[in-house]
Design an enzyme around this catalytic site. Structure first.
Site, PDB file in Angstrom:
ATOM      1  N   LYS A  62       0.854  -1.123   0.068  1.00  0.00           N
ATOM      2  CA  LYS A  62      -0.038  -0.007  -0.038  1.00  0.00           C
ATOM      3  C   LYS A  62       0.849   1.081   0.021  1.00  0.00           C
ATOM      4  CE  LYS A  62      -3.975  -2.276   2.152  1.00  0.00           C
ATOM      5  NZ  LYS A  62      -4.930  -1.909   3.346  1.00  0.00           N
ATOM      6  N   TYR A  89     -12.258  -2.324  -3.625  1.00  0.00           N
ATOM      7  CA  TYR A  89     -12.677  -2.288  -2.297  1.00  0.00           C
ATOM      8  C   TYR A  89     -14.299  -2.298  -2.234  1.00  0.00           C
ATOM      9  CZ  TYR A  89      -8.398  -2.246   0.225  1.00  0.00           C
ATOM     10  OH  TYR A  89      -6.879  -2.534   0.639  1.00  0.00           O
ATOM     11  N   PHE A 130     -15.671   3.512   6.915  1.00  0.00           N
ATOM     12  CA  PHE A 130     -14.301   3.909   6.669  1.00  0.00           C
ATOM     13  C   PHE A 130     -14.024   4.049   5.130  1.00  0.00           C
ATOM     14  CE2 PHE A 130     -14.203  -0.840   7.837  1.00  0.00           C
ATOM     15  CZ  PHE A 130     -13.951  -1.374   6.588  1.00  0.00           C
ATOM     16  N   ARG A 163      -2.148 -14.497   3.757  1.00  0.00           N
ATOM     17  CA  ARG A 163      -2.782 -13.699   4.594  1.00  0.00           C
ATOM     18  C   ARG A 163      -1.949 -13.953   6.089  1.00  0.00           C
ATOM     19  NH1 ARG A 163      -6.954 -10.208   3.649  1.00  0.00           N
ATOM     20  NH2 ARG A 163      -8.006 -11.075   5.512  1.00  0.00           N
ATOM     21  N   THR A 213      -5.487  -7.436  10.290  1.00  0.00           N
ATOM     22  CA  THR A 213      -6.045  -6.222   9.679  1.00  0.00           C
ATOM     23  C   THR A 213      -5.377  -5.215  10.435  1.00  0.00           C
ATOM     24  OG1 THR A 213      -7.886  -7.313   8.665  1.00  0.00           O
ATOM     25  CG2 THR A 213      -8.085  -4.935   8.692  1.00  0.00           C
ATOM     26  N   ARG A 242       2.484  -6.918   9.138  1.00  0.00           N
ATOM     27  CA  ARG A 242       1.570  -5.877   9.912  1.00  0.00           C
ATOM     28  C   ARG A 242       2.047  -5.584  11.341  1.00  0.00           C
ATOM     29  NH1 ARG A 242      -4.233  -7.385   7.252  1.00  0.00           N
ATOM     30  NH2 ARG A 242      -4.079  -5.798   5.463  1.00  0.00           N
ATOM     31  N   ASN A 288      -1.974   0.081   7.116  1.00  0.00           N
ATOM     32  CA  ASN A 288      -1.411  -1.474   7.374  1.00  0.00           C
ATOM     33  C   ASN A 288      -0.678  -1.930   6.433  1.00  0.00           C
ATOM     34  OD1 ASN A 288      -3.551  -1.963   5.700  1.00  0.00           O
ATOM     35  ND2 ASN A 288      -4.626  -3.049   7.275  1.00  0.00           N
ATOM     36  N   HIS A 317      -1.877  -5.466   1.196  1.00  0.00           N
ATOM     37  CA  HIS A 317      -3.222  -5.926   0.953  1.00  0.00           C
ATOM     38  C   HIS A 317      -2.698  -7.441   0.340  1.00  0.00           C
ATOM     39  CE1 HIS A 317      -6.962  -7.018  -0.667  1.00  0.00           C
ATOM     40  NE2 HIS A 317      -6.461  -7.423  -1.821  1.00  0.00           N
ATOM     41  N   GLU A 358      -9.338 -10.042  -8.117  1.00  0.00           N
ATOM     42  CA  GLU A 358      -8.270  -8.764  -8.035  1.00  0.00           C
ATOM     43  C   GLU A 358      -7.149  -8.981  -8.992  1.00  0.00           C
ATOM     44  OE1 GLU A 358      -7.562  -9.111  -3.643  1.00  0.00           O
ATOM     45  OE2 GLU A 358      -9.611  -8.437  -3.063  1.00  0.00           O
TER      46      GLU A 358
END
Ligand code: RTP
Ligand code: MG
Length: 147
Positions: free
Chosen positions: A9, A49, A57, A85, A91, A102, A112, A115, A126
């Site tokens: 990100k 998203y 948010f 993951r 998250t 993270r 964070n 992704h 995606e």
């Protein structure tokens, strides 16, 4: 072979974490089949998203993910969706275990660092949103025999 979509990100790019993140997936034993530095348009962000469009948010999320370049990747290997993951951690970086990306590099839930697709279906969707077929490279790595 299983593939997943991973993205550093804007905060991760600004903080010089691209190399560190690529290294973790390489050393784990996964194969990079696509990667590019890119800016995300508002339209792409909203589509990517989309599942969160009714969350409070959402606006912040879209404005954050479009605030600077991201490094988009596709990684391939056995169990890569779930394992990636786990390597990313929870998250909220404050709940992410030390040793996870993270957990090691993030503080705020809104920034964070990384992704990763959360299911086979998300991964397919995606990858298709971010990469053209000819941007994904089919090749063999002899090291695969040792992983
Ligand atoms: P991601 O999609 O970015 O990989 O993150 P994730 O699956 O771990 O989490 P998800 O529930 O899909 O949420 C997407 C992103 O929205 C931001 N978020 N903010 N302020 C909040 O309470 C909140 N909750 C989620 C996070 O940046 C999260 O990565
Ligand atoms: Mg998610």
């Amino acid at each position: 072979m299983e593939r997943t979509f991973i993205m550093v990100k804007p905060d991760g790019v600004q903080r010089n974490l691209i190399g560190e993140i690529v290294q973790r997936f390489e050393q784990k034993g996964y194969k990079l089949v696509g990667g590019k530095l890119m800016s995300i348009s508002k339209e792409l962000a909203e589509e990517h998203y989309g599942e969160h469009k009714d969350k409070p948010f959402f606006g912040e999320l879209v404005s954050f993910i479009t605030s600077g370049p991201v490094f988009a990747m596709v990684w391939e290997g056995e169990g890569v969706i779930l394992t990636a993951r786990q390597m990313m951690g929870a998250t909220n970086p404050q709940e992410a275990a030390p040793g996870t990306i993270r957990g090691d590099y993030g503080v705020q839930v809104g920034m964070n660092v990384i992704h990763g697709s959360d299911s086979e279906e998300s991964a397919k969707r995606e990858i298709g949103l971010f990469f053209k077929e000819d941007e994904l490279i089919d090749y063999n790595k002899t090291i695969s025999e040792w992983i």
